[in-house]
Design a protein around this motif. Structure first.
Motif, PDB file in Angstrom:
ATOM      1  N   GLY A 186     -17.695  -1.423  -8.046  1.00 62.21           N
ATOM      2  CA  GLY A 186     -16.490  -0.587  -8.054  1.00 62.21           C
ATOM      3  C   GLY A 186     -15.280  -1.364  -7.574  1.00 62.21           C
ATOM      4  N   ILE A 187     -15.471  -2.156  -6.499  1.00 57.13           N
ATOM      5  CA  ILE A 187     -14.352  -2.972  -6.007  1.00 57.13           C
ATOM      6  C   ILE A 187     -13.896  -3.952  -7.079  1.00 57.13           C
ATOM      7  N   ALA A 188     -14.865  -4.625  -7.696  1.00 52.96           N
ATOM      8  CA  ALA A 188     -14.519  -5.609  -8.729  1.00 52.96           C
ATOM      9  C   ALA A 188     -13.812  -4.945  -9.903  1.00 52.96           C
ATOM     10  N   TRP A 189     -14.331  -3.800 -10.327  1.00 49.24           N
ATOM     11  CA  TRP A 189     -13.726  -3.081 -11.453  1.00 49.24           C
ATOM     12  C   TRP A 189     -12.303  -2.645 -11.125  1.00 49.24           C
ATOM     13  N   TYR A 190     -12.118  -2.181  -9.917  1.00 49.56           N
ATOM     14  CA  TYR A 190     -10.787  -1.705  -9.517  1.00 49.56           C
ATOM     15  C   TYR A 190      -9.774  -2.857  -9.472  1.00 49.56           C
ATOM     16  N   VAL A 191     -10.172  -3.943  -8.826  1.00 51.84           N
ATOM     17  CA  VAL A 191      -9.240  -5.063  -8.664  1.00 51.84           C
ATOM     18  C   VAL A 191      -8.905  -5.701 -10.004  1.00 51.84           C
ATOM     19  N   THR A 192      -9.910  -5.879 -10.845  1.00 52.94           N
ATOM     20  CA  THR A 192      -9.669  -6.567 -12.116  1.00 52.94           C
ATOM     21  C   THR A 192      -8.943  -5.713 -13.130  1.00 52.94           C
ATOM     22  N   ASN A 193      -8.852  -4.424 -12.908  1.00 49.88           N
ATOM     23  CA  ASN A 193      -8.164  -3.549 -13.866  1.00 49.88           C
ATOM     24  C   ASN A 193      -6.806  -3.083 -13.380  1.00 49.88           C
ATOM     25  N   LEU A 194      -6.365  -3.589 -12.245  1.00 47.16           N
ATOM     26  CA  LEU A 194      -5.016  -3.254 -11.793  1.00 47.16           C
ATOM     27  C   LEU A 194      -3.989  -3.906 -12.712  1.00 47.16           C
ATOM     28  N   SER A 195      -2.864  -3.218 -12.863  1.00 44.06           N
ATOM     29  CA  SER A 195      -1.817  -3.746 -13.743  1.00 44.06           C
ATOM     30  C   SER A 195      -1.178  -4.988 -13.152  1.00 44.06           C
ATOM     31  N   THR A 196      -1.240  -5.133 -11.845  1.00 44.15           N
ATOM     32  CA  THR A 196      -0.712  -6.335 -11.198  1.00 44.15           C
ATOM     33  C   THR A 196      -1.868  -7.194 -10.714  1.00 44.15           C
ATOM     34  N   ASP A 197      -1.555  -8.360 -10.191  1.00 42.30           N
ATOM     35  CA  ASP A 197      -2.571  -9.275  -9.676  1.00 42.30           C
ATOM     36  C   ASP A 197      -2.362  -9.443  -8.181  1.00 42.30           C
ATOM     37  N   PRO A 198      -2.829  -8.458  -7.408  1.00 43.83           N
ATOM     38  CA  PRO A 198      -2.521  -8.477  -5.981  1.00 43.83           C
ATOM     39  C   PRO A 198      -3.291  -9.578  -5.253  1.00 43.83           C
ATOM     40  N   GLU A 199      -2.667 -10.055  -4.195  1.00 41.63           N
ATOM     41  CA  GLU A 199      -3.336 -11.037  -3.347  1.00 41.63           C
ATOM     42  C   GLU A 199      -4.317 -10.321  -2.421  1.00 41.63           C
ATOM     43  N   LEU A 200      -5.266 -11.111  -1.903  1.00 46.57           N
ATOM     44  CA  LEU A 200      -6.273 -10.536  -1.008  1.00 46.57           C
ATOM     45  C   LEU A 200      -5.610  -9.909   0.209  1.00 46.57           C
ATOM     46  N   ALA A 201      -4.586 -10.574   0.716  1.00 42.44           N
ATOM     47  CA  ALA A 201      -3.902 -10.038   1.903  1.00 42.44           C
ATOM     48  C   ALA A 201      -3.281  -8.681   1.608  1.00 42.44           C
ATOM     49  N   ALA A 202      -2.748  -8.526   0.393  1.00 38.01           N
ATOM     50  CA  ALA A 202      -2.142  -7.243   0.025  1.00 38.01           C
ATOM     51  C   ALA A 202      -3.202  -6.156  -0.072  1.00 38.01           C
ATOM     52  N   LEU A 203      -4.376  -6.496  -0.617  1.00 36.19           N
ATOM     53  CA  LEU A 203      -5.456  -5.508  -0.705  1.00 36.19           C
ATOM     54  C   LEU A 203      -5.933  -5.084   0.684  1.00 36.19           C
ATOM     55  N   VAL A 204      -6.062  -6.086   1.566  1.00 32.08           N
ATOM     56  CA  VAL A 204      -6.481  -5.761   2.936  1.00 32.08           C
ATOM     57  C   VAL A 204      -5.426  -4.889   3.616  1.00 32.08           C
ATOM     58  N   ARG A 205      -4.172  -5.229   3.401  1.00 32.77           N
ATOM     59  CA  ARG A 205      -3.088  -4.448   4.012  1.00 32.77           C
ATOM     60  C   ARG A 205      -3.092  -3.010   3.492  1.00 32.77           C
ATOM     61  N   ASP A 206      -3.308  -2.856   2.201  1.00 30.55           N
ATOM     62  CA  ASP A 206      -3.360  -1.505   1.633  1.00 30.55           C
ATOM     63  C   ASP A 206      -4.558  -0.724   2.163  1.00 30.55           C
ATOM     64  N   THR A 207      -5.695  -1.428   2.320  1.00 29.09           N
ATOM     65  CA  THR A 207      -6.887  -0.749   2.843  1.00 29.09           C
ATOM     66  C   THR A 207      -6.654  -0.279   4.279  1.00 29.09           C
ATOM     67  N   VAL A 208      -6.035  -1.130   5.064  1.00 27.15           N
ATOM     68  CA  VAL A 208      -5.715  -0.740   6.446  1.00 27.15           C
ATOM     69  C   VAL A 208      -4.765   0.447   6.443  1.00 27.15           C
ATOM     70  N   ALA A 209      -3.804   0.433   5.533  1.00 30.06           N
ATOM     71  CA  ALA A 209      -2.867   1.552   5.447  1.00 30.06           C
ATOM     72  C   ALA A 209      -3.588   2.851   5.103  1.00 30.06           C
ATOM     73  N   LEU A 210      -4.602   2.759   4.233  1.00 30.85           N
ATOM     74  CA  LEU A 210      -5.342   3.967   3.856  1.00 30.85           C
ATOM     75  C   LEU A 210      -6.091   4.554   5.043  1.00 30.85           C
ATOM     76  N   VAL A 211      -6.798   3.703   5.774  1.00 30.99           N
ATOM     77  CA  VAL A 211      -7.616   4.229   6.879  1.00 30.99           C
ATOM     78  C   VAL A 211      -6.767   4.575   8.094  1.00 30.99           C
ATOM     79  N   THR A 212      -5.493   4.319   8.017  1.00 31.07           N
ATOM     80  CA  THR A 212      -4.604   4.713   9.122  1.00 31.07           C
ATOM     81  C   THR A 212      -3.642   5.817   8.705  1.00 31.07           C
ATOM     82  N   GLY A 213      -3.995   6.514   7.619  1.00 32.88           N
ATOM     83  CA  GLY A 213      -3.239   7.729   7.318  1.00 32.88           C
ATOM     84  C   GLY A 213      -2.478   7.758   6.020  1.00 32.88           C
ATOM     85  N   ARG A 214      -2.536   6.715   5.215  1.00 32.35           N
ATOM     86  CA  ARG A 214      -1.832   6.768   3.932  1.00 32.35           C
ATOM     87  C   ARG A 214      -2.707   7.449   2.888  1.00 32.35           C
TER      88      ARG A 214
END
Length: 698
Positions: free
Chosen positions: A48-76
């Motif tokens: 699921g992670i691989a499918w999600y990352v590879t099908n995004l319209s942009t090519d996010p960096e790992l740091a951006a994915l980690v930052r977004d994940t942290v944002a999700l578990v902290t209330g986003r």
């Protein structure tokens, strides 16, 4: 997950994936060992992670994915993810497979851990509301409780205590105890939430706290906007602005409609100080200077802002607006340069419908559960409109003319736009704007909800004072080769009257910070100036012209007959009763079952049954009626004196308790019926009457 998918479109593919996960878990539960099932679950999660990352319209960096994940578990909220549909489809199969597999294997604790972990994630992202979370807790308790009993029954390690009556009911004491625990899980926090010291706090079960209102959303730059019930607007001065002309001071836009509110998707990007692009159509430059009079976290400005200059750092939002990196304090100032769209109505009529794919994808979204009657009514009203611009004018005009402005409304329990369109006769700007956006989207016109401030109080030729009560919501619709155009379906006259009334009340009560040194006197009279070039909007009027006349509705809100000639009731059923949601209904049923189980255990249900049984006698036939009347009296004597002993004759019993003559008469009537064969309606009437008298005196 279903709610997330429903918000962004059809849930069909999601349901198919869930069904496949359930089917695979069902088949593998019979042959696959738990260890291998865990491996499969982890593999599904990784895929699921691989499918999600590879099908995004942009090519996010790992740091951006980690930052977004942290944002999700902290209330986003997940709804703020632009491609939330892809996220749900990628991650749904793993927890569904593991939970169902272990439930079938009767590893109830492991199944609960799997489902509970998923629920906890949604709680952290704020996507699981109070009712959903409580329903999940109830499900976990039920799984553990009933699951444990199931294991005990199957292994026969323990004999569940039960009595004959329990067996007759098919529910043993242990299962009733689980039901009682479930009821306690639901009822105790509900009752505790009514305690004044708990209500409204984080410990409160009920969601009785108001979400952000328009003004709080503006001040705090909230990424979500909940549609509330009654609201009040503050007269506190927020900022002053110097500008060549009054405009709507735009703050932010919301693109994702959830049915009960709005979410702003996308992430901000840093602003390097350069000039941003203006609208696609012709425009003219407008410069404005703002000074904050109180702390705010937004930077209002006329649409479309292209350059900001000020002390705080700024970011560019995903919708082309600006937002300060840090909040503004009272006294902070900044300058905004905007390119105001200049377009004639004819240009907008000829704009066509060749919308960019990105605009279509983001600004035509509607929840799949949006009632079809919204689109049906919009189609009826705009039947005479020949292009999107005329459609927008018709919807704007119809809402403004057919709904009243009021800050006192009941918060809808269902889809806001549908409720406002069919079941409400008044509302404030968020209701008008939300409904218009939804109506336009049903016609395939990209639109979004925009919030900000109206021009405010003019205190000089080029100076305005803006208060909290000037906060407002309106609509922006997209036109190819032109850009975003403002429409305001809220009746301006009643809104301004309400603002003035609140301001006068505040001044009368000497509320601080409602005036500056320039306000509070006579209204400023501007010097007449030449009319600017043709614009699509002015701050004093909703639009510069009216469109085609809305198609009249038939009496009762009915639309004209369709091709089949069958009249469709687009008005629907307007009910004054607030029906509970499916989750609330489920919790209510579980609580009722638990209360019933507790009542049975305590004997309360038996006492209640006897209380009704002894006081109410349904007539059947004379013989049955006489016997029932006698048993009612016998029950009363047993409760007040003593029960009749085994082998004790009726006469001996009545003598022992010194029964009154009416009871003895009833006993004789019974003897004549049972042993003399004398029975008729007259005797039955007398017997029932005697029993009623005796019972009523107890």
């Amino acid at each position: 997950m279903y709610h997330l998918i429903d918000v962004v479109g059809s849930p069909t593919l999601f349901l198919v994936l869930v069904a496949l996960a359930l089917l695979c878990a069902t088949l593998l539960a019979r042959v696959l060992r738990p260890g291998f099932a865990i491996v499969i679950g982890v593999a599904l999660f990784g895929a699921g992670i691989a499918w999600y990352v590879t099908n995004l319209s942009t090519d996010p960096e790992l740091a951006a994915l980690v930052r977004d994940t942290v944002a999700l578990v902290t209330g986003r909220s997940l709804l703020q993810i632009a491609n939330v549909r892809l996220w749900v489809l990628s991650f749904a199969p793993a927890p569904v497979f593991l939970t169902w597999y272990f439930a079938l294997r009767r590893w109830y604790v492991t199944a609960t851990v799997s489902a509970g972990t998923t629920l906890a994630f949604f709680v952290l992202t704020t996507d699981a509301g109070l009712v959903t979370t409580l329903l999940g807790v109830v499900g976990a308790v039920a799984t553990l409780g009933f699951g444990n009993l199931d294991v005990i029954d199957r292994t026969a390690e323990t004999v569940v205590e039960s009595d004959d009556s329990d067996s007759a009911d098919g529910i043993d004491a242990s299962r009733r105890a689980v039901l009682e625990q479930l009821a306690a899980v639901i009822i105790v926090p509900s009752i505790a939430s009514t305690i004044p010291s708990v209500a409204g706090s984080s410990l409160s079960f009920t969601d009785d706290t108001d979400g952000p209102t328009i003004e709080t959303s503006l001040i705090n730059a909230d990424e979500t906007l909940s549609v509330q019930g009654d609201i009040s607007l503050t007269p506190t001065v927020r900022f002053t602005v110097e500008s060549d002309e009054p405009r709507y001071w735009r703050v932010a836009a919301y693109d994702r409609y959830t049915g009960d509110g709005w979410v702003r998707t996308g992430s901000n990007r840093s602003y390097g100080g350069g000039r941003l692009s203006g609208p696609a159509g012709d425009s003219r430059t407008l410069r404005q200077s703002f000074e904050a009079e109180s702390a705010v976290a937004t930077v209002p400005g006329a649409w479309k802002p292209v350059r900001y200059r000020g002390d705080p750092g700024f970011e560019v939002t995903a919708h082309g607006g600006f937002q300060p990196s840090a909040g503004l304090s009272a006294g902070d100032s900044y300058e905004v340069t905007s390119e105001v769209l200049v377009a004639t109505p004819q240009q907008l009529r000829e704009a066509g419908t060749d919308y960019p794919d990105q605009v279509r994808e983001r600004y035509l979204q509607l929840p799949d559960s949006t009632p079809e009657r919204v689109g049906e009514r919009t189609a009826t009203l705009t039947a005479n409109a020949e292009n999107p611009y005329e459609t927008a004018l018709v919807v704007e005009q119809w809402l403004s003319n057919n709904r009243e402005y009021s800050l006192e409304v009941d918060q809808p329990d269902r889809d806001v736009a549908d409720t406002f369109l069919f079941e409400m006769d008044r509302g404030y700007c968020v209701y008008f704007a939300t409904t218009m956006v939804v109506m336009l989207r049903t016609r395939g016109i990209p639109a979004r909800l925009t919030v900000g401030y109206t021009p405010g109080e003019r205190v000089d030729e080029e100076r305005w004072v803006v208060r909290g009560l000037n906060s407002h919501a309106w609509v922006e619709a997209y036109f190819p080769e032109q850009g975003w155009v403002r429409f305001d379906p809220t009746p301006s006259g009643p809104r301004e009257q309400a603002e003035q009334s609140q301001l006068q009340d505040a001044r009368g009560a000497s509320v601080p910070n409602v005036d500056t040194g320039q306000t509070g006197g006579e209204e400023f009279s501007p010097t007449p100036t030449p009319t600017p070039p043709p614009l699509t909007e002015t701050p004093q009027n909703n639009t510069t012209e009216t469109g085609p006349t809305p198609t009249p509705l038939q009496p009762g809100g009915r639309t004209p007959s369709g091709p089949s000639g069958i009249t469709t009731d687009s008005g629907g059923f307007a009910s004054d009763i607030d029906l509970p949601s499916r989750e609330e209904t489920t919790l209510g049923l579980v609580a009722l079952l638990g209360v019933a189980a507790g009542a049975r255990r305590s004997g309360l249900s038996e006492r209640l049954y006897r209380a009704v049984w002894v006081r109410y006698q349904r007539r059947v036939d004379p013989e049955t009626d006489i016997e029932r009347a006698f048993q009612r009296v016998l029950y009363v004597l047993g409760r007040e004196e003593r029960p009749r002993r085994d082998g004790e004759t009726v006469r001996a019993y009545l003598d022992a308790v010194d029964a009154d003559p009416r009871i003895r008469r009833l006993a004789r009537l019974r003897e004549r019926t049972r042993y003399g064969g004398v029975v008729d309606e007259t005797i039955a009437d007398e017997a029932v009457e005697l029993a009623d008298e005796v019972v009523s005196e107890r």
